[in-house]
Design a protein around this motif. Structure first.
Motif, PDB file in Angstrom:
ATOM      1  N   UNK A  87      -4.837   3.582   7.152  1.00 64.19           N
ATOM      2  CA  UNK A  87      -4.731   4.339   6.125  1.00 64.19           C
ATOM      3  C   UNK A  87      -3.140   4.347   5.776  1.00 64.19           C
ATOM      4  N   UNK A  88      -2.195   4.117   6.566  1.00 62.75           N
ATOM      5  CA  UNK A  88      -0.911   4.098   6.235  1.00 62.75           C
ATOM      6  C   UNK A  88      -0.317   2.778   5.479  1.00 62.75           C
ATOM      7  N   UNK A  89      -1.135   1.862   5.421  1.00 58.85           N
ATOM      8  CA  UNK A  89      -0.694   0.750   4.573  1.00 58.85           C
ATOM      9  C   UNK A  89      -0.687   0.925   3.199  1.00 58.85           C
ATOM     10  N   UNK A  90       0.372   0.983   2.594  1.00 62.78           N
ATOM     11  CA  UNK A  90       0.574   0.992   1.232  1.00 62.78           C
ATOM     12  C   UNK A  90      -0.391   0.252   0.036  1.00 62.78           C
ATOM     13  N   UNK A  91      -0.416  -1.065   0.686  1.00 63.42           N
ATOM     14  CA  UNK A  91      -1.090  -2.199  -0.054  1.00 63.42           C
ATOM     15  C   UNK A  91      -2.407  -2.666   0.408  1.00 63.42           C
ATOM     16  N   UNK A  92      -3.045  -1.916   1.172  1.00 64.64           N
ATOM     17  CA  UNK A  92      -4.483  -2.394   1.567  1.00 64.64           C
ATOM     18  C   UNK A  92      -4.310  -3.774   2.553  1.00 64.64           C
ATOM     19  N   UNK A 142      -7.232  -3.038   6.357  1.00 63.82           N
ATOM     20  CA  UNK A 142      -8.445  -2.460   5.945  1.00 63.82           C
ATOM     21  C   UNK A 142      -9.642  -2.775   6.700  1.00 63.82           C
ATOM     22  N   UNK A 194      -1.211  -9.982   1.503  1.00 61.90           N
ATOM     23  CA  UNK A 194      -0.998  -8.674   0.839  1.00 61.90           C
ATOM     24  C   UNK A 194       0.261  -7.973   1.553  1.00 61.90           C
ATOM     25  N   UNK A 195       0.538  -8.391   2.818  1.00 67.65           N
ATOM     26  CA  UNK A 195       1.260  -7.678   3.558  1.00 67.65           C
ATOM     27  C   UNK A 195       2.763  -7.733   2.871  1.00 67.65           C
ATOM     28  N   UNK A 196       3.276  -6.463   2.710  1.00 67.19           N
ATOM     29  CA  UNK A 196       4.920  -6.524   2.435  1.00 67.19           C
ATOM     30  C   UNK A 196       5.731  -6.030   3.459  1.00 67.19           C
ATOM     31  N   UNK A 202       5.866  -3.326   5.810  1.00 64.95           N
ATOM     32  CA  UNK A 202       6.342  -1.927   6.134  1.00 64.95           C
ATOM     33  C   UNK A 202       6.448  -1.519   7.423  1.00 64.95           C
TER      34      UNK A 202
END
Lengths: 998, 172, 483
Positions: free
Chosen positions: A816-821, A824, A837-839, A841
């Motif tokens: 849930x803490x990943x802002x960009x899914x 999941x 998708x990973x940026x 963070x």
């Protein structure tokens, strides 16, 4: 297209083999000209892996392997399930063999060094062979062919060649003379005298499997015991239930005490009397006791008594015929002759003698006195570097050969791709040299290549079958007659158990007040031959957890005495030389001994190994045991002198990965045999030691774990989240990890590196805690809060190994803490990580209680041609991306596709992640937990099951099965932990040593 | 109603005299534009202006924001439902933060929009502020009476009676 | 035109006894905008130099990867997030003074709120850099924004980081708008006195043609009040949301319900400290004694004292809960904070934030500029350490023992930390030079209006500057509000 021609030639060769293999390799020079599969070879489906049966030659065990190749490039090595030795398993060295194949520092082709100018130059094979032939012709009569332990066809070729060119054969095969093919899987008591059978002794994969068979806890409560006798504890010793640490040289006394049941000798041997008594009791109570050893590290100059005593200990059927170590006197003589200048030319195809022979022999010096020095090594190892002719040989994954590791097994080595570099296998070189010299080999006939020679040798026997199966196995389902030549050459030759010419009690040279030096083989590097594989260097040593480095093991008391702490550099001095190594302080070595691992301290051997660590062989004198003719590795005393050099600046010096105690976190739990038997008697579904915890948690409002805390199927998808494809499905991937079987070897870790394209970060980055291992093996000496726990004499008596992959939690904190899914949950219960998708963070990693997420701090290099190994089914990650264990999702999908094509469900056990596949002791069970009949479901719901940090209610999909100890284990510094209801516990010194444990 | 362009300006250094002038002029039914360096309630009282309707903008803006926040978070979650950490697809407690922030954001922006609209900012050309004098942002107050030329005299008289320092006439 | 001085004795504002009349405010405000001295240019140069340093460092991050920082596997967040939280916190005092005190009708706010508000805008502007700097692939930072994409993938609104994005952007937007709206009349004033044609043109554009007509003032004052009313809950929410970045996770030491109020109080503490840190030099350099009176410092000191007490309470409560809960992980983390590798950070946080400000109980110290300035510096440092101590040791000692590992800062991180200060001061210095640093119009509100006949004092509420009445409403606003 020249490439095309070569391809056709190759296909012809392959076609003959009838194994239906077809592959197009490409050597470095051709890679840019390669046009892959304009017309694909009919046997190769691009994108689908081809598997070749072959044999691992990283060590003499001769494990049957399946070599996975994608479009003509080998990507991975796996065990051959039908093979009697490997049983489909491998060790870390076997997994890393592909890195030997693609090692960037291999010789790219023949090298000749003009003796006068001393400059090396690359030449063509014809030139090289021509010159070698000329030189040999000149040196005829005083030529020596120093080789490893050849068997089968190669042995015959070598003999014929030697005869033809007038050479003498000498064999130097370090560590390869230990007995293979033993069977102790049904023993209920193992007594090993320094025999590190889980690492290098004999046939590690086979023996690890047998060990798990006899030692692991099985439903019904039987479980073998294991006693380790020796001055220190290597990985094998660490897996023992009891360590009899006797004064160096007194092993025989202990053996006799066990046999006679008389513990009076304890004092003389410096053994804890209670421990000795326990061992005696165990021995008395055993149905079948098997004694192994002495190991290569315990070869003293008085082994006769020990050999006899050990042989006597076997009861209820020995593990196999007694063997005697190889007689190395010929090597010693050879060295002397070389020194005396009596050798004109020498061909070397042995395991780096300059590095592996005792320093006292001064082999390097002697070798320099030989005018013509020919090496077949693929690497610029310490020997090849001082040879003036290098004819680099193929890696075994590029070669044809047969090999007889043990009686009844004849392996076939089959190439899985064209040579990466411009190399030829020794057989070919010999044939061609002989031919250039005009010599004729009796059985060569028309054979131009070693392949022809081999096929000729196998004439009449079931070649096709052997290629398919990977060899010929006696007692196998379809056992076929092995070719006479090979069957004859089964090594090592068993010897009668008659005692050899007697020799006195072991004596030690050097300073009498010094410390007995133990030089023991390395699980990762064997005798040093695999020390240049990045994966093995990155894999922390299973015992010390030190990556990328070498150390000298000293006891805490010793350290205190000479006033050093871990990481301080010590000068270790013997009569024959001295080396400097950082100290590793732990109680796994006696206080009157120091232990040093073989395998590091090369002068050459490639970029990752050069000048790393130090070579303990330099400290040995090269004396020979008069009785057996084996080198004395256990007869030297050394002095220690702190050089004053400390651990050095941050991120330098010795680095020990992880911690030694659990700080009460109870991530790796154990239960006593008596207790688990009690629980099993009361039926399944109990979670020992957890009941009251659950009640307690129910008290805390709003936070209530499921009733069945070991059932990962429950609670997913969580109520309220059923939506679309997330309605409760039929599949929920899960894993059970049996800590009672785990020996901590780390084969799974290396397999994971190989399968998932995990980059190697190197020593400095590793010390920064940036290793990218997806599956780490944690090793704990203590469970409580006080670091001292890890330094008491009994600290190593209850060592906990814990494989830690991603737990794929139902309530994954990382998601849930990943802002960009990017993180999941997949409908089949995997904790997915989408690299694209990973940026970066890194919030997910912060929030992961198991700390199994690793971050790509840089874009890591795969030095050409190591990148050829990359698995095309798995993405290669770039900098700034988070990654972690995926349960080998690519394999899951492959299985699902296959099932879908056949319009059926995925069968239990059909999907096998890399770690599960590799593990020689079958620690892991993987499958669909929703299927109550699946192996994982059954394993997960046993009484030993628990989930790491389950009070966090993350509901992991990984269920651990508690280690089973013979004593009353502590799981934290909280004394009440040992539940009262547990039945009569055996008295053992460990329990006695830990008053808190009761 | 559009005010007359022509008129007379009185400059007042004092607040009380300015308010006197405003009252007097309003009694005669003149429309006024008053300049002040700082907002003073005395002037608003004298002008008897009704409450500013800016608040309507604020209110509607805020509610729009709440709605937008809810819609955005909910719809995007349902558009491609992905379970994370076993949480509900529509996790309102989490979304409440988004709702709140958008409430504030759009509320504030529409308030500003309202201000610009009502106060006719930014303005161009003199018609909004006839005969503006720079000292009105300094210390002086100004009262401009929108009046046809024929009534200039009356206005001038009223202004000077009230105590205007300086009376200027628009000679356009 | 001649502006005659009233015949009778001039009435002075009890807040600004040295300000004679409206014009003086304009004059003083203009003084700030006139030619800068060498010192100013030197400061500006330093600031810009630091910004360049930050750019170089960040290029390393982007080119080689985040490995250039000291971050490691267990400790995924370090100086970047620490500094982010620090700057977001700084911003809060500005909004507190400009919006909350506005609603409370605290007349002592008028002369200092412009600085405070500028500080807010620039602090948030600085903080906004860090979410981008700290991520592994900064070139994709826009994936955190809810933009429609062909992948049909929207951001995850359950993630506290996304709340951050919304909170911080909203805060930046609203506080900038609030700042600018407040500036309009003063820019107009600057426009009317500007001599330099270039400046005049720019001010004319920026002032949007403000003339100070009754219509403008009427809507302006209401709009301003509603903006203040919106900014007030916003400022409280922003640092709450930031605190939830931590509180929503399960990391021991982060997972605490006290975080929201704790962080807000801390933010205001650090913000007020920063206000003082900025005010004192400006006061000294431009001789603004008439506007920054002892009363102002006194009030600020009390605010600092209050928030410091709240923060101190929060510290105590954290440790109490760690002990009282008996939670193993929690205890270990908090123990590590004060005894672990960064024990000195832990102690400097407690000392500088909870104890040092207690000196302000003593009136002599609180009215002594140098002492107050010094204390404010201490608090700034302490508050940075607070964030660091919350973030790093918690990660270094979370659940999994095998991954107990600490964190060491690298030159890249240090440069970016310094650079952030350069960035902030660059903007602040430019602001001083080019926009009215004193709120001309609003200061006039608390000055007695010029009267001819009767006593101006009637038109301005008597305010005892020293007493609590300092928080009583002033003339215009309570009247308007009472409508």
């Amino acid at each position: 297209m020249a490439d095309g021609m070569k391809r056709r030639d190759f296909l012809k060769v392959v076609g003959v083999s009838g194994a239906g293999v077809a592959a197009v390799g490409c050597s470095t020079q051709q890679v840019d000209r390669l046009i892959p599969y304009v017309i694909p070879p009919e046997d190769v489906v691009p994108g689908t892996a081809t598997f070749y049966t072959s044999t691992c030659r990283e060590c003499p065990a001769g494990c049957g392997i399946l070599v996975e190749a994608h479009e003509g490039r080998v990507t991975k090595v796996e065990g051959n399930p039908t093979h009697p030795v490997s049983r489909g398993k491998t060790c870390a060295r076997g997994q890393a063999s592909v890195q030997g194949l693609y090692h960037p520092d291999r010789y790219a082709g023949p090298v000749i060094e003009e003796s006068d100018v001393g400059t090396a130059r690359n030449v063509s094979w014809s030139v090289a062979e021509q010159q070698v032939a000329a030189q040999l012709a000149a040196a005829r009569g005083s030529i020596v062919y120093l080789s490893g332990a050849y068997t089968g066809t190669m042995a015959r070729l070598a003999d014929e060649f030697a005869a033809a060119v007038g050479a003498r054969r000498v064999t130097w095969a370090p560590l390869e003379d230990t007995p293979r093919g033993l069977d102790f899987s049904t023993a209920d008591l193992l007594i090993a005298f320094g025999a590190d059978f889980l690492e290098t002794w004999g046939s590690p994969v086979d023996y690890a499997h047998q060990f798990a068979q006899m030692h692991a806890y099985k439903q019904g409560g039987v479980r073998g015991k294991f006693v380790w006798v020796g001055p220190h504890r290597p990985l094998t010793g660490l897996n023992a239930d009891l360590w009899l640490s006797c004064r160096p040289g007194t092993e025989a006394i202990v053996a006799n005490a066990l046999a006679s049941g008389d513990a009076s000798g304890a004092a003389a041997a410096g053994v804890d009397a209670r421990k000795l008594q326990t061992a005696i009791d165990w021995y008395r109570g055993s149905r079948r006791a098997v004694a192994l050893g002495p190991g290569a590290a315990l070869r003293s100059n008085g082994t006769t008594a020990l050999d006899a005593a050990v042989a006597r200990l076997n009861r209820g059927g020995a593990a196999g015929p007694a063997t005697r170590p190889a007689d190395v006197r010929p090597v010693v003589e050879l060295t002397q002759q070389m020194m005396a200048g009596q050798v004109k030319a020498i061909l070397i195809d042995a395991s780096d003698p300059v590095f592996t022979l005792p320093g006292g022999l001064k082999f390097a010096q002697a070798l320099k006195k030989v005018p013509v020095r020919i090496s077949f090594s693929s690497f610029p190892d310490d020997t090849a570097r001082i040879c003036n002719f290098v004819l680099p040989q193929n890696h075994f994954l590029e070669s044809w050969d047969d090999y007889a590791p043990q009686p009844g097994v004849l392996d076939l080595v089959q190439p899985a791709m064209r040579p990466v570099f411009n190399t030829r296998q020794v057989g070919d070189a010999l044939l061609s040299i002989a031919q250039r010299m005009g010599a004729t080999l009796p059985s060569a006939g028309a054979a131009k290549t070693y392949y022809d020679y081999l096929v000729a040798a196998w004439a009449g026997s079931a070649w096709r079958d052997a290629v398919k199966r990977g060899g010929v196995f006696a007692g196998g389902a379809t056992s076929v007659a092995a070719p006479a030549v090979a069957a004859a050459a089964a090594t090592p030759a068993p010897v009668a158990a008659v005692p050899a010419p007697a020799s006195g009690a072991p004596t030690f040279e050097g300073d009498a007040n010094g410390y007995a030096l133990v030089v023991y083989p390395s699980y990762r590097f064997y005798d040093g031959r695999t020390a240049n594989r990045p994966w093995l260097l990155e894999l922390p040593d299973p015992v010390t957890k030190v990556p990328w480095d070498m150390w000298v093991e000293v006891h805490p008391r010793t350290a205190q005495k000479i006033g050093i702490k871990q990481g301080d550099v010590l000068e270790v001095k013997s009569p024959h030389g001295s080396i400097e190594l950082p100290a590793y302080v732990w109680p796994g070595v006696r206080d009157d001994a120091v232990a040093i691992q073989m395998g590091m301290g090369h002068e050459g051997f490639g970029r990752w190994t050069e000048g790393r660590g130090a070579n303990p062989m330099r400290l040995l004198g090269g004396a020979v045991d008069p009785a057996t003719g084996a080198f004395v590795t256990y007869g030297t005393k050394v002095t220690l002198r702190p050089t004053g050099e400390g651990a050095g600046p941050r991120f330098h010096g010795l680095y020990e990965n992880g911690v030694r105690i659990q700080y009460d976190r109870e991530v790796s739990q154990a239960i006593s045999l008596a207790a688990i038997q009690g629980f099993d008697a009361r039926g399944p579904g109990l979670i020992p030691g957890q009941e009251e915890k659950i009640e307690e948690l129910k008290g805390n409002g709003g936070f209530k774990p499921e009733e069945t805390t070991t059932d990962p199927a429950g609670g997913y998808p969580t109520p309220g989240t059923e939506y679309g494809q997330y309605v409760p499905g039929e599949t929920r991937w899960a894993m059970a990890v049996d800590l009672a079987r785990c020996i901590g070897c780390g084969a799974c870790t290396v397999a994971c590196y190989a399968e998932n394209n995990i980059p190697v970060v190197g020593p400095t980055e590793f010390k920064r805690g940036r290793d990218l291992s997806w599956l780490r093996i944690e090793r704990y000496f203590g469970v409580g809060r006080e670091n001292e726990e890890a330094y008491t004499d009994d600290a190593t008596d209850d060592v906990r190994f814990l494989p830690m992959p991603c737990q794929h939690c139902n309530n994954a904190p990382c998601e849930p803490v990943c802002p960009v899914y990017a993180a999941y949950h997949t409908p089949d219960g995997l904790n997915g990580q989408v690299y694209n998708r990973c940026v970066g963070t890194r919030y997910c990693a912060n929030n992961c209680p198991y700390k199994v997420r690793v971050f790509n701090w840089f874009t890591y290099e795969f030095a050409e041609p190591l990148n050829w190994q990359l698995n095309p089914d798995v993405t290669v990650r770039e900098k700034g991306v988070m990654e972690k264990c995926t349960f080998c999702v690519q394999r899951i999908h492959e299985g699902e596709r296959k099932a879908a094509a056949e319009q059926r469900h995925v069968r239990d056990g059909e999907v096998v992640p890399a770690c599960v596949q590799a593990c020689p002791t079958e620690v892991f069970v993987f499958g669909n937990i929703r299927d109550p009949e699946s192996a994982v479901a059954r394993a997960a719901t046993t009484n030993r099951g628990y989930r790491a940090l389950q009070e966090l209610n993350t509901q992991p999909a990984v269920v651990y099965l508690k280690k089973v100890t013979l004593h009353e284990p502590r799981n934290s510094s909280d004394a009440a932990e040992a539940t009262a209801e547990m039945g009569g516990t055996e008295h053992t010194p460990q329990a006695g040593a830990q008053p808190g444990g009761h | 109603m559009s005010k007359l362009r022509t008129g007379v300006l009185g400059v007042f250094p004092h607040l009380d005299t300015a308010t006197d002038a405003i009252r007097a002029l309003k009694k005669h039914g003149y429309e006024l534009t008053v300049y002040a360096p700082t907002p003073r309630h005395e002037i608003e009282e004298a002008m008897e202006t009704p409450e500013s309707p800016v608040r309507i903008f604020t209110l509607t803006g805020a509610f729009t924001g709440t709605a937008a926040g809810t819609a955005l978070a909910t719809w995007t979650s349902i558009d491609w439902p992905l379970i994370v950490g076993g949480k509900e697809i529509v996790s309102l407690p989490a979304f409440s933060v988004i709702m709140f922030e958008l409430t504030i954001l759009i509320g504030a922006l529409s308030t500003v929009a309202g201000l610009f609209l009502l106060a006719r900012l930014p303005h161009v050309g003199p018609q909004e502020a006839p005969m503006y004098h720079p000292s009105f942002t300094g210390g002086n107050f100004g009262v401009f009476a929108h009046a046809p030329r024929d009534r200039y005299d009356e206005v001038q008289r009223i202004l000077s009676d009230a105590g205007s320092e300086e009376v200027l006439v628009d000679h356009r | 035109m001649a502006t005659e001085t009233p015949t009778q004795t001039v009435i002075r504002s009890s807040f600004h006894p040295d300000v004679e009349n409206y014009e003086q405010v304009n004059r003083d405000a203009d003084r700030l905008l006139t030619k800068p001295g060498k010192g100013y240019l030197a400061l500006l140069g330093t600031a810009i130099g630091l910004v360049l340093l930050m750019v170089v460092a960040e290029l390393h991050n982007v080119w080689f990867g985040l490995g250039m920082s000291g971050l490691t596997n267990p400790v995924g967040w370090g100086v970047y997030i620490t500094t982010f939280v620090f700057w977001v916190g700084i911003g809060h005092a500005g909004t507190l003074i400009s919006a909350i005190l506005y609603l409370f009708r605290a007349p002592w706010r008028q002369s200092i709120y412009r600085f405070a508000e500028a500080m807010t805008v620039f602090a948030v502007l600085t903080a906004a850099l860090f979410p981008i700097i700290h991520i592994g692939r900064p070139w994709f930072f826009y994936w955190l924004l809810p933009l429609p994409s062909q992948r049909h993938l929207w951001p995850n609104f359950r993630s506290p980081l996304l709340w951050d994005v919304f909170a911080v952007t909203t805060y930046l937007t609203v506080s900038s708008v609030f700042f600018y709206i407040g500036l309009i009349p003063d820019i107009a004033a600057a426009r009317d006195t500007a001599v330099n044609p270039m400046r005049k043109r720019v001010y004319t554009i920026l002032s949007l043609g403000w003339k100070g007509t009754d219509r403008e003032w009427r809507h302006f004052t209401r709009a301003y009040m509603f903006l203040a009313a919106l900014a007030t809950p916003l400022v409280l929410s922003v640092h709450s949301v930031v605190s939830w970045d931590f509180a929503v996770s399960i990391v021991p030491g982060w997972h605490t319900t006290i975080f929201a109020p704790y962080f807000v109080a801390g933010a205001i503490l650090s913000g007020v400290a920063m206000v003082v840190t900025l005010m004192v030099p400006v006061h000294r350099i431009f001789g603004l004694g008439a506007y920054f009176t002892p009363t102002h410092y006194d009030r600020l000191a009390k605010l600092l004292l209050l928030t410091s007490l709240i923060v101190g309470y929060a510290y105590g409560m954290e440790y109490f809960m760690a002990w009282y809960s008996g939670e193993l992980f929690e205890r270990d983390v908090f123990w590590d904070r004060v005894t672990g590798q960064y024990w000195w950070g832990g102690w400097s946080m407690i000392t500088f934030n909870a104890f040092v400000p207690q000196l302000l109980w003593i009136p002599r110290i609180r009215r002594n500029l140098n002492a107050f300035f010094l204390i404010s510096i201490f608090v700034n440092i302490g508050m940075w350490w607070e964030r660091f101590v919350i973030i790093v040791p918690s990660l270094a000692h979370s659940y999994e023992p095998w991954k107990f590992m600490n964190y060491h800062l690298t030159w890249v991180e240090a440069s970016i930390l310094l650079g952030s200060f350069g960035w902030f001061f660059m903007w602040f210095l430019l602001f001083l030079r080019y926009l009215p640093g004193l709120s001309i119009a609003e200061i006039k509100e608390v000055l007695p209006p010029p009267m001819k006949r009767h006593d101006p004092a009637e038109h301005m509420e008597q305010i005892d500057a020293s007493g609590p009445a300092g928080l009583l409403p002033t003339g215009y606003f309570d009247h308007a509000a009472s409508r």
